[in-house]
Design an enzyme around this catalytic site. Structure first.
Site, PDB file in Angstrom:
ATOM      1  N   ASP A 256      15.069-102.089 -59.696  1.00  0.00           N
ATOM      2  CA  ASP A 256      14.840-102.653 -58.364  1.00  0.00           C
ATOM      3  C   ASP A 256      13.433-102.344 -57.867  1.00  0.00           C
ATOM      4  OD1 ASP A 256      15.724-103.946 -55.900  1.00  0.00           O
ATOM      5  OD2 ASP A 256      15.663-101.949 -54.991  1.00  0.00           O
ATOM      6  N   GLU A 261       3.891-103.306 -56.676  1.00  0.00           N
ATOM      7  CA  GLU A 261       4.703-104.298 -55.989  1.00  0.00           C
ATOM      8  C   GLU A 261       3.860-105.083 -54.999  1.00  0.00           C
ATOM      9  OE1 GLU A 261       8.127-102.449 -54.248  1.00  0.00           O
ATOM     10  OE2 GLU A 261       8.897-101.680 -56.142  1.00  0.00           O
ATOM     11  N   HIS A 279      13.167-105.107 -55.152  1.00  0.00           N
ATOM     12  CA  HIS A 279      13.203-103.994 -54.194  1.00  0.00           C
ATOM     13  C   HIS A 279      14.158-104.301 -53.035  1.00  0.00           C
ATOM     14  CE1 HIS A 279      10.648-100.352 -52.799  1.00  0.00           C
ATOM     15  NE2 HIS A 279      11.897-100.241 -52.363  1.00  0.00           N
ATOM     16  N   LEU A 280      15.426-104.441 -53.390  1.00  0.00           N
ATOM     17  CA  LEU A 280      16.454-104.797 -52.413  1.00  0.00           C
ATOM     18  C   LEU A 280      17.233-103.595 -51.900  1.00  0.00           C
ATOM     19  CD1 LEU A 280      17.989-108.011 -54.069  1.00  0.00           C
ATOM     20  CD2 LEU A 280      16.219-107.869 -52.304  1.00  0.00           C
ATOM     21  N   GLY A 281      16.788-102.375 -52.230  1.00  0.00           N
ATOM     22  CA  GLY A 281      17.564-101.193 -51.883  1.00  0.00           C
ATOM     23  C   GLY A 281      17.972-101.116 -50.424  1.00  0.00           C
ATOM     24  N   ALA A 282      17.102-101.500 -49.518  1.00  0.00           N
ATOM     25  CA  ALA A 282      17.399-101.418 -48.081  1.00  0.00           C
ATOM     26  C   ALA A 282      17.761-102.769 -47.485  1.00  0.00           C
ATOM     27  CB  ALA A 282      16.203-100.847 -47.336  1.00  0.00           C
TER      28      ALA A 282
END
Length: 528
Positions: A256, A261, A279-282
């Site tokens: 992720d 980036e 980068h979908l963690g949040a």
């Protein structure tokens, strides 16, 4: 009286405005557009941002009335915290807003990798029925290695335990008893790499963790291993991972985050056994709402002059004027001493000596704890959550005061006792009208060195020529020395070199110096 002005520079949850309430004038702008941001920030009291708005030195200079920068999320890559601190601007974030979302995504990536969900989905949508090609593996009775047992790592471990896995973890700053409470066995990194069927990374990105899992480490893993990184890009060497996967030495990966980036073109994306997300963690509705509400509450507290639990750079409560210069000193001493230890901590002692000892100096203890844990844990650390982090890890904390301070007007000492019984201690003071912070003691060695952003410590056996060798190696590496001091317990005995340098020292440079001078240890400390 006019209402305080709060600028919302990015799209936030409606709950954010509701949490602010009617006591503020709310304005909006597109924070990603500098032409809009710079004039809009000129007369506001607080600004709320996410990740697209850069609150850098230029923006802070344009903000004549700014008191608070609030980041509706965990990371602060887009906020210049040091410049904000120098400008007297409080920076707050929402440190717990996305931990559940990040943990759940890591579990999702792990399951997707184990069962080939993404390539099977793509094949079926392309009209291909390939049941035999996409045979996966079960989690039950497999070994899962968690690299980093902070709050997100713990949540991942707790969720995966329901699958009937064996849990092991690598985290040199967590005590075995604490890990055992959640059913995790602590091991070395090499042991984790060799034993794990699944590896999931939950560490901060620091000089010590960059490329922590590289080509050498990937030669230790099982060829059936699946590796997940939903923490920070760069902890896993992406080129080494691509090589290992291309050679069949790693079975699958779920990513992720990336070293650079936004990342839209990576060799890893061409591998069918890589599950990749941007980068979908949040990126959940719940996490965004939690973040917005949390920072709105912090803004209310800050503008009311109250203690702010999630302040990352300044104390929000009332502090006696003589104590104020000791807060950054104590925090920086905590940074330094945490950089000098080698294992888990079981006790932290903070000593405050001198004229301020008769005052309420508990905030100095908080500052020191904040400094220590900022260097040890993944989670954001504030004045309020630092004691909580100590309690969660079973670390004893003690504050001692003494008005006697023979050599300095005021002195702060931070001493860490490690689980093996060894002790590391540093002490410092502030001098002059500008409150220059100085390191005056490292264990039994007396020193007199200004605390710098980048410091290096070498312990060695005293003999001629060592100082020149250190300077030569640093010079060849293009690293400029700001200051240097040598201290020793006796001629020909144990010695300590403390250096301040202009840029961070790479690990390979430290290793070269340790080898050349036969040092007992070499440690670089970067003030966070």
């Amino acid at each position: 009286m006019p209402k305080p002005v709060v600028l919302i520079a990015e799209e936030l949850s409606p709950a954010t405005v509701e949490a602010l309430g009617p006591d503020f004038e709310i304005r909006h702008c597109d924070g990603a557009d500098r032409a809009q941001l710079l004039p809009a920030i000129a007369d506001v009291d607080a600004i709320l941002v996410r990740s697209a708005t850069k609150v850098d030195a230029e923006a802070l200079a344009a903000a004549g009335s700014l008191k608070v920068v609030a980041r509706a999320g965990v990371g602060l890559d887009n906020v210049d915290v040091k410049a904000a601190t120098q400008a007297g601007v409080m920076v707050v974030n929402a440190p717990t807003s996305n931990i559940v979302s990040a943990a759940e995504l890591a579990v999702g990536l792990l399951l997707a990798s184990a069962r080939n969900i993404v390539p099977a989905n793509e094949a079926l949508k392309a009209g291909q029925w390939k049941r035999s090609k996409y045979t996966g593996v079960e989690l039950t009775e497999k070994t899962v290695g968690v690299v980093g047992l902070g709050r997100i790592g713990v949540l991942v471990a707790q969720r995966l335990s329901a699958f009937g896995v064996r849990l092991i973890a690598y985290d040199p700053y967590v005590q075995p008893a604490r890990a055992a409470q959640i059913g995790v066995r602590l091991v070395t990194l090499d042991e984790l790499l060799a034993q794990s069927d699944f590896i999931t990374v939950h560490l901060p990105k620091t000089p010590e963790t960059v490329n922590l899992i590289g080509a050498e480490q990937l030669r230790l893993v099982k060829p059936t291993v699946h590796i997940i990184n939903a923490a920070r890009g760069g902890i896993i060497d992406e080129a080494a991972l691509f090589t290992a996967m291309s050679e069949g030495r790693v079975a699958g990966a779920g990513l992720d985050v990336y070293a650079s980036e936004p990342c839209t073109d990576s060799p890893l994306f061409g591998l069918e056994n890589v599950v990749a997300t941007p980068h979908l963690g949040a990126s959940t509705d719940e996490a965004q709402e939690k973040a917005g509400i949390a920072v709105a509450r912090s803004v209310r507290l800050a503008l009311a002059g109250e203690l702010v639990p999630d302040a990352v750079n300044v104390q929000g409560g009332a502090v006696a004027e003589p104590i104020r210069p000791l807060l950054p000193l104590a925090e920086h001493l905590g940074n330094v001493v945490s950089g000098l230890i080698e294992g888990a901590v079981e006790r932290i002692d903070i000593e405050v000596r001198g004229e301020v000892a008769d005052m309420d100096v508990r905030v100095v203890e908080l500052a020191a704890l904040k400094g220590v844990f900022s260097g040890l844990v993944h989670d954001p650390v504030s004045f309020v959550n630092a004691p909580v982090l100590a309690a969660q890890r079973g670390v004893e904390v003690a504050l001692v005061t003494d008005s006697e301070s023979p050599d300095h007007r005021n002195l702060v000492r931070v001493r860490l006792t490690q689980t093996d019984g060894s002790i590391v201690s540093v002490a410092g003071t502030v001098t002059g009208a500008r409150h220059v912070e100085k390191l005056v003691e490292v264990d039994a060695f007396d020193v007199d060195v200004p605390i710098s952003d980048h410091m290096v410590f070498f312990r060695y056996h005293d003999r001629p020529g060592m100082v020149g060798t250190v300077g030569q190696v640093l010079g060849e590496a293009g690293i400029n020395i700001g200051g240097m001091q040598v201290s020793r317990d006796d001629a020909g005995g144990h010695a300590l070199i403390v250096l301040t340098i202009d840029t961070a020292a790479p690990v390979e440079v430290l290793d070269a110096i340790v080898t050349k001078i036969g040092a007992h240890s070499g440690r670089a400390v970067d003030i966070v």
